[in-house]
Design a protein around this motif. Structure first.
Motif, PDB file in Angstrom:
ATOM      1  N   GLU A 532       0.860  -1.153  -0.075  1.00 46.61           N
ATOM      2  CA  GLU A 532      -0.129  -0.012   0.287  1.00 46.61           C
ATOM      3  C   GLU A 532       0.975   1.146   0.068  1.00 46.61           C
ATOM      4  OE1 GLU A 532      -3.082  -0.976  -0.107  1.00 46.61           O
ATOM      5  OE2 GLU A 532      -3.080  -2.796   0.967  1.00 46.61           O
ATOM      6  N   ASP A 533       0.827   2.316  -0.926  1.00 45.65           N
ATOM      7  CA  ASP A 533       1.538   3.324  -1.106  1.00 45.65           C
ATOM      8  C   ASP A 533       0.819   4.475  -1.195  1.00 45.65           C
ATOM      9  OD1 ASP A 533       4.373   4.258  -1.740  1.00 45.65           O
ATOM     10  OD2 ASP A 533       3.222   5.122  -3.141  1.00 45.65           O
ATOM     11  N   LEU A 534       1.095   5.604  -0.384  1.00 41.29           N
ATOM     12  CA  LEU A 534       0.376   6.759  -0.279  1.00 41.29           C
ATOM     13  C   LEU A 534       1.456   7.722  -0.377  1.00 41.29           C
ATOM     14  CD1 LEU A 534      -2.096   8.437   0.411  1.00 41.29           C
ATOM     15  CD2 LEU A 534      -1.346   8.765   2.724  1.00 41.29           C
ATOM     16  N   ASN A 535       1.118   8.910  -1.525  1.00 42.21           N
ATOM     17  CA  ASN A 535       2.064   9.903  -1.858  1.00 42.21           C
ATOM     18  C   ASN A 535       1.498  11.223  -2.002  1.00 42.21           C
ATOM     19  OD1 ASN A 535       3.598  11.432  -4.401  1.00 42.21           O
ATOM     20  ND2 ASN A 535       5.094  10.092  -3.110  1.00 42.21           N
ATOM     21  N   LEU A 536       1.987  11.943  -1.182  1.00 38.38           N
ATOM     22  CA  LEU A 536       1.413  13.500  -1.326  1.00 38.38           C
ATOM     23  C   LEU A 536       2.262  14.514  -1.930  1.00 38.38           C
ATOM     24  CD1 LEU A 536      -0.082  13.351   2.306  1.00 38.38           C
ATOM     25  CD2 LEU A 536      -1.290  12.707   0.229  1.00 38.38           C
TER      26      LEU A 536
END
Length: 844
Positions: A532-536
């Motif tokens: 799971e990858d979250l990028n802001l």
């Protein structure tokens, strides 16, 4: 312990809530988010008179054409209109498109014109034209020239920009007072377009003023809007033109001489000679207005740049760059989804290691080639009027053998690579709003009992109108066909996010099964994982304070095993980079692994894992203004671990000096110091030694790597160059202590290498002192369009030993005085265009 962190369902819920909250915070900004302006239009003028490509635009017909001007700045910050105007006109006839551009400037001294090799931009101004010939807003062609007359060309697709693509076209440039003029002739044979009676193409122009490091586009390209081709204008007025018969032949002849070291039976080294004279041909044939056949027969890759060999202590193979022209040019379709690793074709024989079994029988391996020989390669690619791109790639690799000698001096051959066929087929449908759906199939068939392999993949991207939000996905099924069974594996990923504007974000969920294996024609390092990858991201495109722009990024990746479902890894990262108003670019970055993670790959034994310690890293980089004669790039990265005194430091320094517009040098120094590094050392299989259970041995080691590389080039003119590349790589690993890997990933005290591990009582030495030294010197002369004479000298040294040499000077001296391979090759390519021959014969 391994399950103390949140389960993936909970993680996804938290991430989803976070994304919703963030979206609510930026809705107010979204009302002011950038939108695509109506595209500009330019009408081409049909002509009947001939145009001389001399960079003058002195034919009267140029003055009758419509003018494209009012360029808008794209970098370093978007929006301002150019002060010193650019004027561009387009003409066409039955054979080609003609582009004429006038670039006004302050004075001639403000026009930078450093010489360069083809497709190599230096410290120079340039002008470029872009064509989207199917107007699908995804795929396009780019043609560039500099004030020194250096040509560049590129293909554009959803994969980005590809300068490895080359076409045969004409251009010239001249300096006229405080302006410079570019003139181009792009034959229809260099591009592809539909057979519609009236064409509508995407169109854009770009100008780079290096004196101010500002780039301008005719149709504004806003960096806050995702995509490039979708931000072009339109070319109208081209009517009743037909795609010509696109047929060209490029025969070659080459001569090759090599002197290489040979290990004798008594341990001494002698030298052998190898001479070879060969010939072959590349063929390009336009099957119809959209599709082209590219074929190479008996290719010769002896002049390809040497690989950057490294000491590999990891459980994964080394991925090398592709430098062979046939595999680099026009492969944008085949690279979709990253299922193709073209170095597999002509790479190491699949049964290369099997030859070592002969040594167990008392035989000697006389020769065991590390590369296979490609016999031919074929590419068919193109795109229909409806936006369907089709690509078929096929290559055949011949048999490869190792030469073995028995105790009586008799020699025989052992097959290490069967006759093998590699094939990839791609179907790529362009959709509205910069969207697409793609089907990919790769297939490897080997003669005999060696297994065959197949992979089928599906990709898609769906974007909203204006390309503000996008949903993308990818899935693949891998298959290996053995005599007795078939092994299946699968993967998928699904991502969504905001892709335009100052604030952008994305969330991606991906999975690779424990049996997923695309490596017969692709490359994949890690499987059996769910991520799971979250990028802001928040980007500042307009100047503020002392900065021209700034990019910020914050993200996290959470990983679990696919089978069994256990925690694997958690990484939090951040990046900030920007460019100051004096064009000094800087960046800082940091990574954090806040909890103990689990490495299932380093033990090299299925089911075992190493409890990887918590760690953090911080680093930064600086890049000075490339307009200066002397420029400098520096990067530092420091990483510390919660284990022993373990830490690492990476240093990279690369000064570059431009003597004048023809001569330049770049030197790079890098050093990696890993103190108390921990890694795999030895595996004792169960039952291998009487009374000894299976053991995985890890070693505490100090690893020190130094790389020095020097490149230099002298450009005689825009068709002739001499370049030099020298690289010395030294890496040493010195082991201090050994541990047994416990069942819970912990490290336990152990008597290795003592305590009955080895029946003969000999203690192995795991220390490594690895050196590789390469020199590549290349002389190239493009004596006619598409035709080249090249002379290449190569020197190669590879030294791998257990004795650690502590001092750099002593080590380097021993390396360059050791056995080495020298080769000299001469190659002549001659481009033959059917249309040119046809005109010559018709005149005669």
């Amino acid at each position: 312990m391994m399950d103390c962190l949140p389960k993936p369902v909970f993680v996804r819920m938290v991430v989803l809530v976070l994304v919703v909250l963030l979206q609510q915070q930026v809705w107010a900004q979204e009302k002011k988010a950038p939108v695509l302006a109506p595209p500009k239009q330019l009408q081409a003028l049909r002509i009947t008179e001939s145009i001389k490509i001399d960079g003058s635009l002195d034919e009267a017909v140029w003055q009758q054409a419509e003018i494209a001007t009012d360029f808008i700045q794209n970098r370093p910050n978007p929006g301002p209109k150019e002060v010193h105007p650019t004027q561009v006109r387009i003409l066409y006839d039955d054979d080609a498109i003609y582009v004429g551009a006038i670039m006004h400037d302050v004075s001639q001294d403000s026009i930078f014109k450093e010489m360069g090799k083809r497709d190599d931009l230096g410290n120079t101004d340039f002008f470029g034209v872009f064509f989207d010939t199917y107007n699908d807003q995804i795929n396009g062609f780019g043609f560039f020239t500099t004030p020194a007359g250096v040509q560049l060309d590129a293909r554009y697709s959803s994969n980005g920009e590809d300068f490895s693509w080359n076409a045969v076209w004409e251009s010239n440039a001249t300096l006229q007072g405080n302006t410079w003029v570019a003139e181009m002739r792009i034959p229809y044979s260099a591009i592809r377009f539909s057979n519609k009676p009236e064409q509508l193409w995407g169109l854009n122009f770009m100008r780079n003023r290096q004196s101010t490091r500002k780039g301008y586009f005719w149709n504004h390209v806003d960096p806050a809007i995702n995509g490039f081709v979708n931000q072009w204008g339109q070319l109208t007025g081209i009517k009743n033109v037909e795609a010509p018969l696109r047929l060209s032949l490029t025969p070659y002849v080459s001569g090759y001489a090599e002197k290489y070291p040979h290990q004798n039976g008594d341990g001494s080294t002698s030298y052998k000679d190898n001479f070879n004279f060969s010939g072959g041909m590349d063929v390009k044939y336009g099957i119809n207005d959209a599709f082209t056949l590219d074929m190479t027969l008996i290719p010769d890759f002896s002049q390809v740049q040497s690989d950057n060999q490294v000491l590999n202590l990891s459980p994964f193979e080394v991925q090398f760059n592709e430098n062979r022209p046939f595999f680099m040019e026009g492969t944008e379709l085949f690279n979709k989804g990253d299922f193709l690793y073209s170095r597999r074709i002509g790479g190491r024989p699949i049964n290369y290691l099997n030859a070592s079994e002969e040594e167990k029988l008392g035989n000697t391996i006389v020769e065991n080639p590390r590369e296979t020989k490609m016999l031919n390669g074929t590419k068919i690619s193109g795109r229909t009027q409806s936006g369907l791109g089709i690509g078929i790639f096929n290559a055949v690799v011949g048999r490869q053998y190792a030469t073995v000698e028995d105790s009586e001096g008799n020699q025989f051959r052992k097959e290490t690579q069967p006759l093998t066929n590699y094939n990839i087929a791609v179907f790529d449908q362009s959709l509205k709003n910069n969207s697409y759906v793609t089907l990919v199939n790769t297939n490897v068939m080997r003669q005999g009992s060696t297994y065959d392999a197949n992979l089928t993949g599906l990709l898609f991207r769906l974007a909203t109108k204006g390309n503000k939000y996008a949903l993308n996905g990818k899935a693949a099924l891998s298959q290996k066909y053995y005599t007795s069974d078939t092994r299946l594996g699968h993967m998928y990923s699904l991502g969504a996010g905001k892709v335009s504007g100052n604030f952008q974000y994305s969330f991606t969920h991906s999975m690779k099964s424990d049996t997923y294996d695309p490596n017969d024609m692709g490359i994949n390092f890690i499987r059996n994982t769910v991520d799971e990858d979250l990028n802001l991201r928040y980007n500042f495109y307009q100047p503020f304070w002392k900065l021209l722009n700034m990019n910020t990024q914050l993200g996290a990746t959470y990983s679990r095993r696919y089978k069994p479902d256990t925690f694997q890894n958690l990484v939090v990262y951040g990046r900030v980079s920007g460019t100051f108003k004096n064009f000094l670019s800087v960046g800082v970055f940091s990574n954090l692994e806040p909890v103990v993670t689990y490495d299932f790959f380093e033990p090299r034994v299925e089911g075992r894992y190493y409890a990887y310690p918590t760690n953090s890293s911080i680093g930064g980089w600086v890049s000075s203004d490339y307009r200066k004669k002397l420029a400098l790039d520096v990067e530092l990265n420091y990483r510390t671990f919660n284990e022993h005194e373990r830490r690492s430091l990476d240093v990279f320094v690369a000064p570059r000096y431009r003597v004048n517009d023809k001569l330049s040098f770049t030197y790079s120094y890098s050093r990696n110091i890993r103190q108390d590094d921990m890694g795999f050392a030895h595996h004792v299989a169960k039952g291998e030694r009487a009374g000894m259970e299976e053991r995985v041995i890890f070693g505490l080691r100090d690893v020190n790597t130094v790389t020095n590389a020097l490149t230099g080039s002298y450009i005689f003119n825009n068709r002739m160059s001499l370049s030099l590349r020298a690289r010395h790589y030294w890496s040493k690993a010195e082991y201090n202590r050994f541990f047994q890997l416990g069942d819970k990933g912990e490290l336990l005290s152990d008597t290795y290498p003592h305590g009955g591990y080895f029946a003969d009582g000999k203690q192995p030495n795991h220390n490594i002192n690895f050196n590789t030294f390469n020199i590549d010197m290349v002389y190239s002369w493009w004596f006619a369009p598409g035709s080249e004479i090249s002379i290449v000298w190569k020197n190669a040294i590879l030294n791998d030993q257990a004795e650690i040499i502590p001092r750099y000077y002593d080590n380097f001296t021993r390396t360059i005085t050791g056995p080495q391979t020298n080769s000299l090759s001469i190659k002549v390519l001659y481009f033959i265009d059917y249309q040119v021959l046809k005109k010559r014969f018709s005149k005669s």
